[in-house]
Scaffold this motif. Sequence first.
Motif, PDB file in Angstrom:
ATOM      1  N   TYR A 102     -10.997   0.654  -0.736  1.00 24.95           N
ATOM      2  CA  TYR A 102      -9.751   0.971  -1.431  1.00 24.95           C
ATOM      3  C   TYR A 102      -8.877  -0.253  -1.672  1.00 24.95           C
ATOM      4  CZ  TYR A 102     -10.916   5.833  -0.658  1.00 24.95           C
ATOM      5  OH  TYR A 102     -11.551   7.035  -0.660  1.00 24.95           O
ATOM      6  N   GLY A 103      -9.408  -1.437  -1.428  1.00 25.10           N
ATOM      7  CA  GLY A 103      -8.673  -2.678  -1.679  1.00 25.10           C
ATOM      8  C   GLY A 103      -8.785  -3.101  -3.127  1.00 25.10           C
ATOM      9  N   PRO A 144      -4.536   1.123  -3.348  1.00 19.91           N
ATOM     10  CA  PRO A 144      -4.132   2.104  -2.339  1.00 19.91           C
ATOM     11  C   PRO A 144      -4.027   1.501  -0.939  1.00 19.91           C
ATOM     12  CG  PRO A 144      -5.785   3.049  -3.773  1.00 19.91           C
ATOM     13  CD  PRO A 144      -5.688   1.601  -4.128  1.00 19.91           C
ATOM     14  N   ALA A 145      -4.906   0.571  -0.609  1.00 17.94           N
ATOM     15  CA  ALA A 145      -4.851  -0.056   0.719  1.00 17.94           C
ATOM     16  C   ALA A 145      -3.561  -0.846   0.890  1.00 17.94           C
ATOM     17  CB  ALA A 145      -6.066  -0.964   0.923  1.00 17.94           C
ATOM     18  N   ALA A 146      -3.196  -1.611  -0.116  1.00 14.73           N
ATOM     19  CA  ALA A 146      -1.975  -2.422  -0.032  1.00 14.73           C
ATOM     20  C   ALA A 146      -0.727  -1.547   0.014  1.00 14.73           C
ATOM     21  CB  ALA A 146      -1.912  -3.382  -1.206  1.00 14.73           C
ATOM     22  N   TRP A 147      -0.680  -0.546  -0.836  1.00 16.16           N
ATOM     23  CA  TRP A 147       0.493   0.327  -0.853  1.00 16.16           C
ATOM     24  C   TRP A 147       0.656   1.068   0.473  1.00 16.16           C
ATOM     25  CZ3 TRP A 147       4.592   0.649  -3.865  1.00 16.16           C
ATOM     26  CH2 TRP A 147       4.541   0.062  -5.119  1.00 16.16           C
ATOM     27  N   THR A 148      -0.433   1.571   1.024  1.00 14.87           N
ATOM     28  CA  THR A 148      -0.359   2.290   2.297  1.00 14.87           C
ATOM     29  C   THR A 148       0.111   1.367   3.413  1.00 14.87           C
ATOM     30  OG1 THR A 148      -2.153   3.731   1.570  1.00 14.87           O
ATOM     31  CG2 THR A 148      -1.664   3.707   3.914  1.00 14.87           C
ATOM     32  N   ALA A 149      -0.454   0.176   3.481  1.00 18.38           N
ATOM     33  CA  ALA A 149      -0.062  -0.775   4.520  1.00 18.38           C
ATOM     34  C   ALA A 149       1.411  -1.144   4.401  1.00 18.38           C
ATOM     35  CB  ALA A 149      -0.934  -2.021   4.445  1.00 18.38           C
ATOM     36  N   GLY A 165      -4.229  -1.010   6.575  1.00 21.06           N
ATOM     37  CA  GLY A 165      -4.475  -1.691   5.303  1.00 21.06           C
ATOM     38  C   GLY A 165      -5.810  -2.407   5.296  1.00 21.06           C
ATOM     39  N   TRP A 166      -6.118  -3.092   6.384  1.00 26.85           N
ATOM     40  CA  TRP A 166      -7.402  -3.797   6.490  1.00 26.85           C
ATOM     41  C   TRP A 166      -8.567  -2.803   6.459  1.00 26.85           C
ATOM     42  CZ3 TRP A 166     -11.065  -3.540  10.446  1.00 26.85           C
ATOM     43  CH2 TRP A 166     -12.093  -4.466  10.345  1.00 26.85           C
TER      44      TRP A 166
END
Length: 75
Positions: free
Chosen positions: A63-64, A13-18, A55-56
């Motif tokens: 969520y990473g 989720p973190a990568a997709w959101t970023a 993302g970070w």
Amino acid sequence: MSNIGDPGHGHSPAAWTAVVIMLLAFALGTLFFWLDMPALVWASAGLLVVGAIVGWAMSKAGYGAYGDKYTPKAH
């Protein structure tokens, strides 16, 4: 190549959101550059930085790819 220890290449989720935020910022920046709106080009550059920070922060919140709130899906 082995998949042992592979975090999923950003399928979190973190990568997709970023990536979505930064892709939107890049698209808007291109549009505003084409429409000759320099203030909005710089605002979209700021949004690009915000996407990286979000993302970070989501990654640090769990969520990473290695976070405790993320469960990878089987392929």
